[in-house]
Scaffold this active site. Structure first.
Site, PDB file in Angstrom:
ATOM      1  N   ALA A  29      48.884  -9.123  85.683  1.00  0.00           N
ATOM      2  CA  ALA A  29      49.357  -7.844  86.218  1.00  0.00           C
ATOM      3  C   ALA A  29      50.254  -7.991  87.433  1.00  0.00           C
ATOM      4  O   ALA A  29      51.126  -7.154  87.678  1.00  0.00           O
ATOM      5  CB  ALA A  29      48.161  -6.960  86.563  1.00  0.00           C
ATOM      6  N   ARG A  41      43.087  -2.174  87.555  1.00  0.00           N
ATOM      7  CA  ARG A  41      41.871  -2.378  88.347  1.00  0.00           C
ATOM      8  C   ARG A  41      42.036  -1.969  89.809  1.00  0.00           C
ATOM      9  O   ARG A  41      41.067  -1.874  90.533  1.00  0.00           O
ATOM     10  CB  ARG A  41      41.454  -3.853  88.314  1.00  0.00           C
ATOM     11  CG  ARG A  41      41.043  -4.354  86.949  1.00  0.00           C
ATOM     12  CD  ARG A  41      40.685  -5.830  87.012  1.00  0.00           C
ATOM     13  NE  ARG A  41      40.366  -6.339  85.693  1.00  0.00           N
ATOM     14  CZ  ARG A  41      41.268  -6.688  84.791  1.00  0.00           C
ATOM     15  NH1 ARG A  41      42.556  -6.576  85.078  1.00  0.00           N
ATOM     16  NH2 ARG A  41      40.918  -7.142  83.607  1.00  0.00           N
ATOM     17  N   ASP A 109      52.950  -4.275  78.877  1.00  0.00           N
ATOM     18  CA  ASP A 109      54.079  -3.408  79.207  1.00  0.00           C
ATOM     19  C   ASP A 109      55.384  -3.765  78.509  1.00  0.00           C
ATOM     20  O   ASP A 109      56.358  -3.016  78.581  1.00  0.00           O
ATOM     21  CB  ASP A 109      54.312  -3.392  80.720  1.00  0.00           C
ATOM     22  CG  ASP A 109      54.368  -4.798  81.311  1.00  0.00           C
ATOM     23  OD1 ASP A 109      55.179  -5.621  80.826  1.00  0.00           O
ATOM     24  OD2 ASP A 109      53.600  -5.072  82.249  1.00  0.00           O
ATOM     25  N   HIS A 124      46.733  -9.171  74.994  1.00  0.00           N
ATOM     26  CA  HIS A 124      46.065  -7.867  75.027  1.00  0.00           C
ATOM     27  C   HIS A 124      46.880  -6.782  74.325  1.00  0.00           C
ATOM     28  O   HIS A 124      46.644  -5.593  74.527  1.00  0.00           O
ATOM     29  CB  HIS A 124      45.752  -7.476  76.476  1.00  0.00           C
ATOM     30  CG  HIS A 124      44.791  -8.410  77.140  1.00  0.00           C
ATOM     31  ND1 HIS A 124      44.699  -8.555  78.514  1.00  0.00           N
ATOM     32  CD2 HIS A 124      43.878  -9.264  76.624  1.00  0.00           C
ATOM     33  CE1 HIS A 124      43.772  -9.456  78.804  1.00  0.00           C
ATOM     34  NE2 HIS A 124      43.266  -9.901  77.679  1.00  0.00           N
ATOM     35  N   CYS A 135      45.614   2.216  58.017  1.00  0.00           N
ATOM     36  CA  CYS A 135      46.584   1.633  57.081  1.00  0.00           C
ATOM     37  C   CYS A 135      47.406   0.516  57.714  1.00  0.00           C
ATOM     38  O   CYS A 135      48.223  -0.101  57.044  1.00  0.00           O
ATOM     39  CB  CYS A 135      47.502   2.710  56.500  1.00  0.00           C
ATOM     40  SG  CYS A 135      48.778   3.317  57.644  1.00  0.00           S
ATOM     41  N   SER A 200      44.605 -12.911  88.109  1.00  0.00           N
ATOM     42  CA  SER A 200      43.408 -13.249  88.880  1.00  0.00           C
ATOM     43  C   SER A 200      42.624 -14.381  88.226  1.00  0.00           C
ATOM     44  O   SER A 200      41.755 -14.986  88.856  1.00  0.00           O
ATOM     45  CB  SER A 200      42.505 -12.019  89.022  1.00  0.00           C
ATOM     46  OG  SER A 200      42.080 -11.579  87.729  1.00  0.00           O
TER      47      SER A 200
END
Length: 253
Positions: A29, A41, A109, A124, A135, A200
């Site tokens: 991030a 977070r 993003d 992710h 479908c 992190s």
């Protein structure tokens, strides 16, 4: 005060990158917050403002699907307005010139691809698309966010008629995309240098990838504003702006 490309740490990382045969970059991030996308977070982030909608709940409950779409529609504003920063552009440049094999990212993003990176493994998923759970059709996300905002009703899949549309991201309780994670595992096993940027390194199994590379003999560079879960394993720690650090390394190449 920016990060100087003449510092010994920056110069050493540039040397490692020049010599690397199979370098990989792992991003989190922190690289995207510099483009104006808030960390989920962080204080004020989506996860601190709303309850978590778990994947099985999304699948089973119409009320949960509405809550999910409400949260995603709010977060979409930052994604839509964001543009790649110097960090994203530097990584795209390195890939194009053969400096790195590609980028493994925890981010959803799409800024790496917008900046020009071609080989991006999105652990992710991506918030730039929606996926039908029934479908498996995929569509650009924008029209469906606009539809939800206009009607306050969860959109249905236009391909199969009534399928459950979900952002093509990994929710809590949902498996990581198997193909991308397997490729990322292979990259890190073969890597001789891994540069972790803005992560992190505490969210597993993704954070286990730089650790895997290190245990297989790769050098590990960590660029982050805060401490990470793998600081004790790092060959080089660079504390500060992700974009500035990457630009400084590039200037030193």
């Amino acid at each position: 005060m920016g990060i100087s490309y003449v510092s010994s740490g920056i110069q050493l990382v540039a040397l490692w990158l020049r010599k690397a045969k199979s370098a990989v970059v792992f991003t989190g991030a922190g690289i995207s917050t510099e483009s104006g996308i808030p960390d989920f977070r962080s204080p004020g982030g989506v996860w601190t403002k709303y309850r978590t909608v778990y994947f099985d709940e999304f699948c089973q409950s119409a009320e949960a699907r509405h809550e999910y779409w409400f949260q995603k529609s709010e977060a979409h504003t930052e994604f839509a307005a964001a543009a790649p920063n110097v960090g994203h552009r530097t990584l795209a440049k390195w890939e194009a010139s053969g400096r790195i094999r590609g980028v493994i990212t925890q981010n959803i993003d799409g800024l790496h691809q917008i900046s020009g990176s071609k080989d991006v493994l999105e652990l992710h998923g991506t918030a730039r698309e929606v996926n039908c759970l029934d479908c498996d059709a995929r569509f650009p996300v924008d029209p469906f966010v606009e539809q939800f905002r206009a009607t306050n009703e969860v959109p249905l899949c236009p391909e199969c008629g009534d399928g459950r549309l979900k952002h093509a991201t990994v929710s809590f309780g949902q498996s990581l995309p198997e193909k991308d994670f397997e490729r990322a595992h292979q990259w890190c096993q073969a890597a001789d240098l891994v540069i972790s940027v803005g992560s992190s390194l505490v969210v597993y199994p993704a954070a286990g990838l730089p650790e895997l590379a290190k245990r297989n003999g790769a050098k590990l560079v960590i660029i982050n504003r805060d401490e990470t879960g793998l600081d004790s394993m790092a060959d080089m720690l660079i504390d500060g702006s992700c974009g500035e650090a990457l630009a400084a390394i590039d200037a030193a190449l």
